[in-house]
Design a protein around this motif. Structure first.
Motif, PDB file in Angstrom:
ATOM      1  N   ILE A  64       9.696 -21.290  30.624  1.00  0.00           N
ATOM      2  CA  ILE A  64       9.519 -20.531  31.871  1.00  0.00           C
ATOM      3  C   ILE A  64      10.716 -20.807  32.776  1.00  0.00           C
ATOM      4  CG2 ILE A  64       8.061 -20.201  33.908  1.00  0.00           C
ATOM      5  CD1 ILE A  64       5.735 -21.282  32.288  1.00  0.00           C
ATOM      6  N   PRO A  65      11.389 -19.772  33.274  1.00  0.00           N
ATOM      7  CA  PRO A  65      12.506 -20.013  34.190  1.00  0.00           C
ATOM      8  C   PRO A  65      12.035 -20.783  35.433  1.00  0.00           C
ATOM      9  CG  PRO A  65      12.445 -17.717  33.478  1.00  0.00           C
ATOM     10  CD  PRO A  65      11.191 -18.352  32.987  1.00  0.00           C
ATOM     11  N   THR A  66      12.832 -21.798  35.825  1.00  0.00           N
ATOM     12  CA  THR A  66      12.459 -22.632  36.971  1.00  0.00           C
ATOM     13  C   THR A  66      12.174 -21.790  38.208  1.00  0.00           C
ATOM     14  OG1 THR A  66      13.947 -24.277  36.048  1.00  0.00           O
ATOM     15  CG2 THR A  66      13.128 -24.682  38.254  1.00  0.00           C
ATOM     16  N   ILE A  84       8.763 -21.838  40.526  1.00  0.00           N
ATOM     17  CA  ILE A  84       8.808 -22.177  41.949  1.00  0.00           C
ATOM     18  C   ILE A  84       8.228 -21.035  42.776  1.00  0.00           C
ATOM     19  CG2 ILE A  84      10.366 -22.603  43.900  1.00  0.00           C
ATOM     20  CD1 ILE A  84      12.186 -24.122  41.978  1.00  0.00           C
ATOM     21  N   ARG A  85       8.598 -19.810  42.431  1.00  0.00           N
ATOM     22  CA  ARG A  85       8.113 -18.651  43.193  1.00  0.00           C
ATOM     23  C   ARG A  85       6.597 -18.506  43.041  1.00  0.00           C
ATOM     24  NH1 ARG A  85      10.148 -14.425  40.692  1.00  0.00           N
ATOM     25  NH2 ARG A  85      12.253 -15.258  40.882  1.00  0.00           N
ATOM     26  N   ALA A  86       6.094 -18.722  41.832  1.00  0.00           N
ATOM     27  CA  ALA A  86       4.655 -18.547  41.589  1.00  0.00           C
ATOM     28  C   ALA A  86       3.836 -19.582  42.365  1.00  0.00           C
ATOM     29  CB  ALA A  86       4.364 -18.661  40.098  1.00  0.00           C
ATOM     30  N   LEU A  87       4.351 -20.790  42.465  1.00  0.00           N
ATOM     31  CA  LEU A  87       3.575 -21.868  43.088  1.00  0.00           C
ATOM     32  C   LEU A  87       3.764 -21.952  44.602  1.00  0.00           C
ATOM     33  CD1 LEU A  87       4.006 -24.741  40.474  1.00  0.00           C
ATOM     34  CD2 LEU A  87       2.080 -23.192  40.761  1.00  0.00           C
ATOM     35  N   ARG A  88       4.832 -21.294  45.117  1.00  0.00           N
ATOM     36  CA  ARG A  88       5.168 -21.474  46.537  1.00  0.00           C
ATOM     37  C   ARG A  88       4.007 -21.216  47.497  1.00  0.00           C
ATOM     38  NH1 ARG A  88       9.888 -18.648  47.172  1.00  0.00           N
ATOM     39  NH2 ARG A  88      11.052 -20.512  46.628  1.00  0.00           N
ATOM     40  N   PRO A  89       3.312 -20.053  47.403  1.00  0.00           N
ATOM     41  CA  PRO A  89       2.238 -19.817  48.387  1.00  0.00           C
ATOM     42  C   PRO A  89       1.144 -20.876  48.334  1.00  0.00           C
ATOM     43  CG  PRO A  89       2.215 -18.145  46.659  1.00  0.00           C
ATOM     44  CD  PRO A  89       3.492 -18.903  46.510  1.00  0.00           C
ATOM     45  N   LEU A 146      -6.146 -23.468  38.645  1.00  0.00           N
ATOM     46  CA  LEU A 146      -5.579 -22.344  39.394  1.00  0.00           C
ATOM     47  C   LEU A 146      -5.247 -21.194  38.445  1.00  0.00           C
ATOM     48  CD1 LEU A 146      -3.079 -23.692  42.102  1.00  0.00           C
ATOM     49  CD2 LEU A 146      -5.250 -22.541  42.446  1.00  0.00           C
ATOM     50  N   ARG A 147      -4.675 -21.537  37.303  1.00  0.00           N
ATOM     51  CA  ARG A 147      -4.332 -20.522  36.311  1.00  0.00           C
ATOM     52  C   ARG A 147      -5.599 -19.847  35.781  1.00  0.00           C
ATOM     53  NH1 ARG A 147      -3.759 -16.947  34.239  1.00  0.00           N
ATOM     54  NH2 ARG A 147      -2.410 -16.095  32.637  1.00  0.00           N
ATOM     55  N   LEU A 148      -6.654 -20.636  35.550  1.00  0.00           N
ATOM     56  CA  LEU A 148      -7.927 -20.074  35.084  1.00  0.00           C
ATOM     57  C   LEU A 148      -8.513 -19.113  36.117  1.00  0.00           C
ATOM     58  CD1 LEU A 148      -9.753 -23.151  33.470  1.00  0.00           C
ATOM     59  CD2 LEU A 148      -8.806 -21.181  32.274  1.00  0.00           C
ATOM     60  N   ILE A 167       1.376 -17.943  36.775  1.00  0.00           N
ATOM     61  CA  ILE A 167       2.410 -18.971  36.834  1.00  0.00           C
ATOM     62  C   ILE A 167       3.440 -18.629  35.765  1.00  0.00           C
ATOM     63  CG2 ILE A 167       2.904 -21.442  36.575  1.00  0.00           C
ATOM     64  CD1 ILE A 167      -0.085 -21.822  37.578  1.00  0.00           C
ATOM     65  N   GLY A 168       4.474 -17.928  36.183  1.00  0.00           N
ATOM     66  CA  GLY A 168       5.416 -17.379  35.214  1.00  0.00           C
ATOM     67  C   GLY A 168       4.634 -16.477  34.268  1.00  0.00           C
ATOM     68  N   ARG A 169       4.885 -16.598  32.993  1.00  0.00           N
ATOM     69  CA  ARG A 169       4.063 -15.862  32.032  1.00  0.00           C
ATOM     70  C   ARG A 169       3.189 -16.826  31.234  1.00  0.00           C
ATOM     71  NH1 ARG A 169       8.470 -12.888  32.318  1.00  0.00           N
ATOM     72  NH2 ARG A 169       9.605 -14.213  30.891  1.00  0.00           N
ATOM     73  N   ALA A 170       3.078 -18.066  31.740  1.00  0.00           N
ATOM     74  CA  ALA A 170       2.350 -19.096  30.988  1.00  0.00           C
ATOM     75  C   ALA A 170       0.845 -18.845  31.007  1.00  0.00           C
ATOM     76  CB  ALA A 170       2.659 -20.470  31.575  1.00  0.00           C
ATOM     77  N   SER A 171       0.224 -18.932  29.836  1.00  0.00           N
ATOM     78  CA  SER A 171      -1.236 -18.834  29.753  1.00  0.00           C
ATOM     79  C   SER A 171      -1.832 -20.180  30.156  1.00  0.00           C
ATOM     80  CB  SER A 171      -1.648 -18.497  28.325  1.00  0.00           C
ATOM     81  OG  SER A 171      -1.303 -19.576  27.477  1.00  0.00           O
ATOM     82  N   ALA A 172      -3.157 -20.172  30.395  1.00  0.00           N
ATOM     83  CA  ALA A 172      -3.837 -21.422  30.747  1.00  0.00           C
ATOM     84  C   ALA A 172      -3.684 -22.437  29.623  1.00  0.00           C
ATOM     85  CB  ALA A 172      -5.311 -21.154  31.031  1.00  0.00           C
ATOM     86  N   GLU A 173      -3.770 -21.948  28.400  1.00  0.00           N
ATOM     87  CA  GLU A 173      -3.650 -22.853  27.259  1.00  0.00           C
ATOM     88  C   GLU A 173      -2.267 -23.491  27.204  1.00  0.00           C
ATOM     89  OE1 GLU A 173      -4.360 -21.087  23.450  1.00  0.00           O
ATOM     90  OE2 GLU A 173      -4.607 -23.033  22.473  1.00  0.00           O
ATOM     91  N   ARG A 174      -1.252 -22.660  27.501  1.00  0.00           N
ATOM     92  CA  ARG A 174       0.128 -23.175  27.513  1.00  0.00           C
ATOM     93  C   ARG A 174       0.274 -24.274  28.565  1.00  0.00           C
ATOM     94  NH1 ARG A 174       4.131 -25.025  26.867  1.00  0.00           N
ATOM     95  NH2 ARG A 174       6.302 -24.353  27.058  1.00  0.00           N
TER      96      ARG A 174
END
Lengths: 225, 144
Positions: free
Chosen positions: A59-61, A65-70, B39-41, B46-53
């Motif tokens: 996953i690109p850093t 960071i953007r996904a978790l920021r809020p 949070l993912r569930l 979170i990027g394209r990561a699945s919960a399992e990932r």
């Protein structure tokens, strides 16, 4: 105006007095403060692990960071709100407390680290790898310090309290240690002797908090001087 | 007869305070990484990561955090076991910790690997509530 009297005027504000005197609000705020550390701390940790290149490398850093920021911002707001209410409601105890002072210094350092790495790491479209590692190491050290000093705020006994009897977890220390601590404290804080000696037998004992305060004072001197 | 005054944590002036710090930092690592999966569930992208990932990526560090937190917790418990054992809030916390740990490595793990959206949300909320309650009861112990 001394730190104690400044703190006194802060904690005399109605809302802070109410928090301090409440039976339930104070522990609830404290628990929420700690629960935020436990849950949102994980978001900081995973960001740092990614910045170090130890996990989720596919996953690109910047995406992470953007996904978790809020969520981090939400956690920070809750944590700060609780923290301010807790600190201000006991300001006259907290402001002269060396652990509290260290914690605040570390929080300022954290804010500065955020500003310093903003362009190259935290808001960068493509994160520079070496800068990322540096940012992660600094962040991990500072956050660990903030949490640790937060816990140790409770370990400092104010000088005037007559309740400094050795507790189950305290250790008797020789008078010289007390005297050294007192001297360092006086030098560091510019005030009168701030350190505890047991009221039970003041001539030859003091509590272990004195030794911990000793380290904090030394660190504080190192930071200031 | 066990004498608490011989316990290292009660003898060495630094030991107790340092153990407490390690306890808090390690619980933040353990619970925090579980919260990330939760949070993912709940549907946070979170990027394209699945919960399992995410679960697999955090499993080792999270387990280490939980192990250290439990170990330091037991060390703190050993400084005054009779008082801790008879305290209702501490009993509540200890039972809840065991339940939360069991839940995390059974139902939680299974839903992360395969589960409907509804099951995922339910498990995530339950997991978060349990762990936050653990933190609350640890602190309320000192106030009750």
């Amino acid at each position: 105006m001394s730190l104690v009297s400044l703190g006194q005027s802060v904690q005399d504000i109605a809302v802070f007095t109410a928090v301090r005197e409440s039976r339930l609000v104070y522990p609830i705020l404290l628990s929420t403060h700690l629960a935020c550390i436990a849950t949102f701390g994980g978001l900081i940790l995973i960001t740092n692990l990614r910045l170090l290149g130890w996990t989720l490398t596919d996953i690109p850093t910047a995406d992470l960071i953007r996904a978790l920021r809020p969520w981090k911002q939400f956690g920070l707001v809750v944590m700060l709100t609780c923290g301010v209410l807790l600190g201000a409601s006991k300001a006259s105890e907290y402001l002269p407390n060396p652990f509290f002072q260290l914690k605040m210094a570390l929080l300022i350092a954290l804010a500065l680290h955020g500003v310093y790495f903003r362009r190259t790491v935290y808001r960068a479209a493509v994160v520079a790898e070496r800068k990322a590692r540096a940012a992660a190491v600094v962040s991990l050290i500072l956050w660990s310090g903030v949490v640790s000093m937060g816990r140790w705020i409770a370990y400092y006994d104010p000088p005037t309290a007559a309740t400094n009897l050795p507790t189950a977890n305290s250790v008797r220390l020789p008078t010289t240690t007390c005297a050294t601590v007192a001297a360092i404290q006086a030098a560091a804080l510019g005030g009168p002797t701030k350190i505890i000696s047991s009221t039970a037998t003041p001539s030859d004992t003091c509590t272990s908090t004195a030794a911990i305060a000793d380290l904090a004072a030394r660190l504080w001197i190192a930071l200031v001087c | 007869m066990y004498d608490t005054s011989t316990n290292f944590l009660n003898v060495h002036e630094w030991a107790y305070g340092l153990t407490e710090i390690v306890h808090i930092l390690s619980l933040a690592v353990g619970i925090g990484l579980i919260a990330l999966v939760d949070l993912r569930l709940l549907g946070v992208a979170i990027g394209r990561a699945s919960a399992e990932r995410l679960w697999k990526a955090t499993a080792v560090v999270s387990l280490m955090g939980l192990i250290v937190a439990v170990t330091t917790g037991l060390m703190i418990f050993s400084t005054d076991p009779i008082r801790y054992f008879h305290h209702p809030t501490m009993r509540f916390k200890l039972v809840l910790v065991v339940m939360a740990l069991a839940f995390n490595y059974t139902a939680h793990g299974r839903v992360v690997r395969s589960g409907s959206r509804l099951a995922a949300s339910g498990v995530a909320v339950l997991s978060l509530v349990m762990w936050v309650t653990v933190v609350f009861s640890g602190l309320f112990y000192a106030f009750t």
